[in-house]
Design a protein around this motif. Structure first.
Motif, PDB file in Angstrom:
ATOM      1  N   ALA A  11      21.533 -28.501 -18.151  1.00  0.00           N
ATOM      2  CA  ALA A  11      19.809 -28.726 -18.015  1.00  0.00           C
ATOM      3  C   ALA A  11      20.655 -27.299 -16.972  1.00  0.00           C
ATOM      4  O   ALA A  11      19.084 -26.195 -16.258  1.00  0.00           O
ATOM      5  N   VAL A  13      18.112 -36.005 -14.710  1.00  0.00           N
ATOM      6  CA  VAL A  13      18.138 -34.676 -16.041  1.00  0.00           C
ATOM      7  C   VAL A  13      17.286 -35.210 -17.229  1.00  0.00           C
ATOM      8  O   VAL A  13      17.018 -34.788 -17.774  1.00  0.00           O
ATOM      9  N   ASP A  14      18.709 -36.357 -18.223  1.00  0.00           N
ATOM     10  CA  ASP A  14      18.169 -36.201 -19.701  1.00  0.00           C
ATOM     11  C   ASP A  14      18.634 -37.405 -19.676  1.00  0.00           C
ATOM     12  O   ASP A  14      18.518 -38.781 -20.871  1.00  0.00           O
ATOM     13  N   PRO A  66      14.509 -38.711 -19.934  1.00  0.00           N
ATOM     14  CA  PRO A  66      13.035 -38.789 -19.702  1.00  0.00           C
ATOM     15  C   PRO A  66      12.444 -40.173 -19.458  1.00  0.00           C
ATOM     16  O   PRO A  66      13.616 -40.814 -20.034  1.00  0.00           O
ATOM     17  N   LEU A  87      11.331 -35.260 -13.249  1.00  0.00           N
ATOM     18  CA  LEU A  87      11.020 -34.013 -13.508  1.00  0.00           C
ATOM     19  C   LEU A  87       9.892 -33.353 -14.348  1.00  0.00           C
ATOM     20  O   LEU A  87       9.614 -34.469 -15.924  1.00  0.00           O
ATOM     21  N   THR A 140       7.718 -30.699 -15.972  1.00  0.00           N
ATOM     22  CA  THR A 140       7.827 -29.026 -15.908  1.00  0.00           C
ATOM     23  C   THR A 140       6.430 -28.461 -16.716  1.00  0.00           C
ATOM     24  O   THR A 140       5.591 -29.296 -17.008  1.00  0.00           O
ATOM     25  N   THR A 162       5.620 -27.607 -19.482  1.00  0.00           N
ATOM     26  CA  THR A 162       5.536 -28.299 -20.565  1.00  0.00           C
ATOM     27  C   THR A 162       4.556 -29.885 -21.215  1.00  0.00           C
ATOM     28  O   THR A 162       4.502 -30.322 -22.199  1.00  0.00           O
ATOM     29  N   THR A 163       4.555 -30.257 -19.112  1.00  0.00           N
ATOM     30  CA  THR A 163       4.216 -31.618 -19.014  1.00  0.00           C
ATOM     31  C   THR A 163       2.922 -32.236 -19.105  1.00  0.00           C
ATOM     32  O   THR A 163       2.592 -31.102 -18.036  1.00  0.00           O
ATOM     33  N   VAL A 206       4.806 -39.821 -17.794  1.00  0.00           N
ATOM     34  CA  VAL A 206       5.402 -38.968 -17.013  1.00  0.00           C
ATOM     35  C   VAL A 206       5.739 -39.682 -15.179  1.00  0.00           C
ATOM     36  O   VAL A 206       6.517 -40.341 -14.389  1.00  0.00           O
ATOM     37  N   THR A 227       9.585 -23.126 -17.342  1.00  0.00           N
ATOM     38  CA  THR A 227      10.824 -23.278 -18.879  1.00  0.00           C
ATOM     39  C   THR A 227      11.550 -23.008 -18.363  1.00  0.00           C
ATOM     40  O   THR A 227      12.336 -21.981 -18.780  1.00  0.00           O
ATOM     41  N   PHE A 283      17.365 -38.452 -25.328  1.00  0.00           N
ATOM     42  CA  PHE A 283      18.116 -38.298 -24.469  1.00  0.00           C
ATOM     43  C   PHE A 283      18.434 -37.233 -23.650  1.00  0.00           C
ATOM     44  O   PHE A 283      18.743 -35.971 -23.652  1.00  0.00           O
ATOM     45  N   VAL A 284      17.081 -36.049 -23.376  1.00  0.00           N
ATOM     46  CA  VAL A 284      16.390 -34.730 -22.928  1.00  0.00           C
ATOM     47  C   VAL A 284      15.859 -34.599 -21.737  1.00  0.00           C
ATOM     48  O   VAL A 284      15.191 -34.869 -21.060  1.00  0.00           O
ATOM     49  N   ALA A 285      15.872 -33.416 -21.563  1.00  0.00           N
ATOM     50  CA  ALA A 285      15.346 -33.047 -20.620  1.00  0.00           C
ATOM     51  C   ALA A 285      13.852 -32.907 -20.467  1.00  0.00           C
ATOM     52  O   ALA A 285      13.730 -32.924 -21.567  1.00  0.00           O
ATOM     53  N   GLU A 286      12.565 -33.239 -20.032  1.00  0.00           N
ATOM     54  CA  GLU A 286      11.839 -33.211 -19.511  1.00  0.00           C
ATOM     55  C   GLU A 286      10.588 -32.091 -20.968  1.00  0.00           C
ATOM     56  O   GLU A 286      10.061 -31.943 -21.418  1.00  0.00           O
ATOM     57  N   THR A 287      11.426 -30.802 -20.534  1.00  0.00           N
ATOM     58  CA  THR A 287      11.067 -29.644 -20.701  1.00  0.00           C
ATOM     59  C   THR A 287      10.991 -29.806 -22.225  1.00  0.00           C
ATOM     60  O   THR A 287       9.584 -29.647 -22.594  1.00  0.00           O
ATOM     61  N   PRO A 332       8.006 -32.759 -25.054  1.00  0.00           N
ATOM     62  CA  PRO A 332       6.787 -32.782 -26.176  1.00  0.00           C
ATOM     63  C   PRO A 332       7.186 -32.336 -27.060  1.00  0.00           C
ATOM     64  O   PRO A 332       6.099 -32.277 -27.953  1.00  0.00           O
ATOM     65  N   ARG A 371      20.066 -25.348 -23.642  1.00  0.00           N
ATOM     66  CA  ARG A 371      19.810 -23.732 -22.498  1.00  0.00           C
ATOM     67  C   ARG A 371      18.546 -22.621 -22.698  1.00  0.00           C
ATOM     68  O   ARG A 371      17.591 -22.139 -22.311  1.00  0.00           O
ATOM     69  N   VAL A 418      15.734 -24.716 -23.467  1.00  0.00           N
ATOM     70  CA  VAL A 418      15.260 -25.319 -22.472  1.00  0.00           C
ATOM     71  C   VAL A 418      13.584 -23.986 -22.044  1.00  0.00           C
ATOM     72  O   VAL A 418      12.796 -24.087 -21.565  1.00  0.00           O
ATOM     73  N   THR A 419      14.748 -22.903 -22.613  1.00  0.00           N
ATOM     74  CA  THR A 419      13.974 -22.107 -21.445  1.00  0.00           C
ATOM     75  C   THR A 419      13.013 -21.115 -22.503  1.00  0.00           C
ATOM     76  O   THR A 419      11.763 -20.788 -21.523  1.00  0.00           O
TER      77      THR A 419
END
Lengths: 278, 406
Positions: free
Chosen positions: A60, A130-131, A133, A154, A156, A158-159, A167, A181, B26-30, B33, B186, B189-190
């Motif tokens: 990230a 970060v990884d 959730p 975190l 974001t 998208t949350t 969250v 994002t 195991f991923v970023a919150e972004t 969903p 990356r 995520v973007t």
């Protein structure tokens, strides 16, 4: 239980201002300079310190923080040494909250229970992973809460409202709102959009909301601080650090001063912001 | 026998994407969903008969399925043991098994209304398959490929560009498949709002390992039927190469509950297991990377180590989580083959059968050369010939002329 993070936000609320949160990578560019850097941060105006735990595959993070992690690893940094650095910091400073930020694998390999015990003893106050959730809360979040550490989540763009309660459920200390994002070092969102997002999160929680990603200047820090309980700056500090290394990537006489000077000017930006009505 | 063995090896993962302790999200919150949306979209597609009918149509007329099950007579004679069959995945459109999965994922992406497709690629086979189906369905395609792999798999880079894809050479880390996956994540995520990440193997966050396995299982399903037709019974052993492990999982999964069938996965041992290699199970341990818990190559601090294999498609320091579970339950035996062994198999197969294999399945052939002579002549062995070697011809040609070391 009140943590250093809770105490800091209570004090800042009393002063009527937002927090300035700084990020630097542990061990960048070498363990000794890195400790000097984090020791200089509170004097320069940092209210909360985030320290990155270097990882080879930071999915990230943008190029600046990726490179910072690789410099640290090349200089021999490990999770064990990061915890030693925290102990070094706590010898002189017992009040500034300190949060470790990074990815799960080094902690998993260190051993979750051993890590939490060692982190607590060293003087760590919170974790941002970060990884992990909420779907993986059993891994580290719940054990961390039991160990008395804040687990900072975190949120974001998208949350959405449907997901926010999940969250926020096991979040403590503060909520870290990622304003875009994207990866670290990207351009940030404008402060109006950020203000709306912070207000949305605040409808779901009483926790302070800090905002990060894309804040590089005192003006940007001020604009964000007007709408949030804290502004987080990372990439700009890491870039300032890198700009003051020698050609071989080693620290110079000016490295710590350059970063501290930037922290001072950003802190001024945050302090000049009027705290938004709660 | 392990008393904790499941009644079936084919029911995983659980609803949280776990195969035993492996897998997960195991991923970023972004991304979370979107991953939940994908899980739902895939479940809906799976339950929709129209989806299956449409996919079968493309599999038949566009991909060219079923791929043949071919009796490798001369290799069998040469090795003097088991009767060896090749599952000819290299005859698929685009030249490998990768297209089976990409077709399925692109159809899911279309159902989700996504117009921008990203992919990571090692050897370029997954990238080519993704570029191909994006061309077919008029979708934007961006492929992340390690700069080292861009150099050693030039023919596939040119193919992807001809198909209209943008190939992004990845300069971070070891500049191979692992780093391509980092940069694809990356990008995702973007650009999460309009982008579908088409993962090429049975790895990544749930539901990818399950979804990719399901799309690749056509390999094993066809093999069961074809072997019944050819020999009137099921095979006695299966063997396939493993990077992330999608061709292997596709062949293995429909046979996991036939206990008499021996199953072998072959990892890349590179220069040898005591030197640089890409054998995550032989030389790694469980850790968390790229959205899942699985066997990984890493140091004592949990830092991921660079893998090495002559084959760009196997040059990855991890393996799909279901393989990690099949290893720990003992259902599948994981072996490894070195660069040198793969090169020897590559040449043997070219000369004996008139089939130039990709370097990836050459690793499986290398272990066939060891295992087949030890089996009786009525033993039926199936090896997944997962890709063709056209892409490797320049690289292997250079190595054989002594201009480059593997």
């Amino acid at each position: 239980m009140t943590t250093r993070i809770d105490a800091t936000f209570a004090e800042l609320a009393r002063q009527g201002r937002s927090a300035f949160v700084t990020f630097l990578m542990a061990g960048d560019p070498d363990p000794k300079t890195s400790l000097d850097l984090i020791k200089a941060l509170p004097k320069a105006g940092a209210d909360i310190i985030e320290i990155g735990m270097p990882f080879t595959d930071p999915m990230a993070d943008g190029p600046s923080i990726q490179a910072a992690g690789l410099r640290a690893l090349k200089a021999g940094m490990t999770l064990k040494k990061t915890l030693a650095m925290v102990r070094g910091f706590r010898n002189d400073d017992t009040t500034t909250p300190l949060v470790l930020m990074g990815y799960y694998n080094p902690i998993y390999i260190y051993g979750v229970d051993r890590f939490l015990a060692d982190a607590k003893t060293a003087g760590v106050d919170g974790l941002i992973i970060v990884d992990l959730p909420p779907e993986e809360d059993g891994e580290l979040c719940l054990p961390a809460m039991k160990a008395g550490l804040n687990f900072i989540r975190l949120a974001t763009p998208t949350t959405d409202d449907k997901r926010l309660p999940a969250v926020l459920a096991n979040t403590s200390g503060f909520v870290y709102y990622v304003s875009i994002t994207g990866i670290t070092g990207s351009a940030g969102a404008d402060s109006t959009a950020v203000g709306e997002a912070v207000a949305r999160i605040k409808r779901h929680t009483k926790l302070p909301v800090c905002v990060g990603f894309g804040i590089r200047t005192p003006d940007a820090a001020r604009a964000i601080a007007q709408n949030a309980n804290g502004a987080v700056v990372g990439t700009a500090l890491v870039d300032a650090l890198k700009a003051n290394l020698d050609a071989e990537g080693r620290a110079t006489a000016g490295t710590v001063t350059a970063v501290a000077d930037l922290v001072s000017s950003l802190a001024e930006g945050v302090r000049s912001a009027r705290q938004a009505a709660e | 026998m392990n008393p904790n063995l499941p009644n079936s090896f084919r029911t995983g993962p659980d609803e949280r994407g776990h195969f035993g302790i492996f897998g997960g999200r195991f991923v970023a919150e972004t991304l979370m969903p979107l991953i939940l949306d994908l899980e739902k979209a895939y479940a809906d597609a799976k339950a929709d008969p129209e989806f299956q009918i449409e996919m079968n149509g493309y599999l038949k007329d566009y991909v060219g399925r079923p791929s043949p099950l071919y009796f490798a007579e001369r290799l069998t004679e040469h090795l003097g043991g088991a009767k060896i069959y090749f599952k000819r995945e290299e005859l698929n459109h685009t030249g490998s098994h990768k297209v089976n999965n990409v077709l399925g994922q692109i159809m899911v992406a279309r159902r989700m209304g996504k117009k921008r497709i990203i992919a990571e690629t090692g050897a370029g086979q997954h990238g080519v398959a993704t570029a191909t189906l994006c061309a077919r369905f008029g979708l934007e395609c961006i492929v992340y490929m390690g700069a080292v792999d861009v150099e050693r798999q030039q023919p596939n880079v040119i193919r992807m560009e001809m198909l209209g894809a943008r190939v992004v050479p990845v300069q971070s880390g070891s500049r191979t498949l692992k780093d391509a996956m980092n940069d694809a994540l990356r990008d995702w995520v973007t650009n999460v709002h309009n982008t579908f990440y088409c993962i090429g193997t049975v790895a990544g966050p749930h539901p990818y390992p399950m979804m990719v396995r399901d799309f690749q299982s056509i390999i094993g399903i066809e093999t069961r039927k074809q072997m019944q037709e050819a020999e009137g019974r099921l095979p006695d052993s299966l063997i396939a190469c493993i990077g992330g492990g999608s061709n292997a999982m596709g062949l293995f999964h429909p046979f996991l509950d036939d206990p008499s069938i021996e199953i072998f996965g072959v990892e890349a041992a590179g220069h040898g297991l005591t030197q640089l290699h890409a054998a995550s199970i032989a030389g790694g341990r469980p850790g968390v990377l790229h959205g899942n818990r699985t066997y990984l190559l890493m140091d004592d601090d949990g830092q991921i180590q660079d893998a090495h294999s002559i084959s760009a498609g196997l040059d990855y320091p991890g393996i799909g989580p279901e393989h990690s579970w099949l290893h720990e339950t003992g259902r599948v035996t994981y072996l490894s083959a070195t660069d040198e062994e793969a090169l020897a198999a590559f040449q043997l197969l070219s000369r004996l059968e008139g089939i130039i294999p990709a370097l990836e399945p050459a690793h499986a052939i290398a272990k066939v050369m060891e295992l087949a002579p030890k089996r009786p002549s009525d033993h039926l062995m199936v090896v997944n010939l997962s890709g063709r070697g056209d892409k490797d011809v320049p690289q292997v040609g250079d190595i054989l002329k002594g201009r480059k070391k593997p």
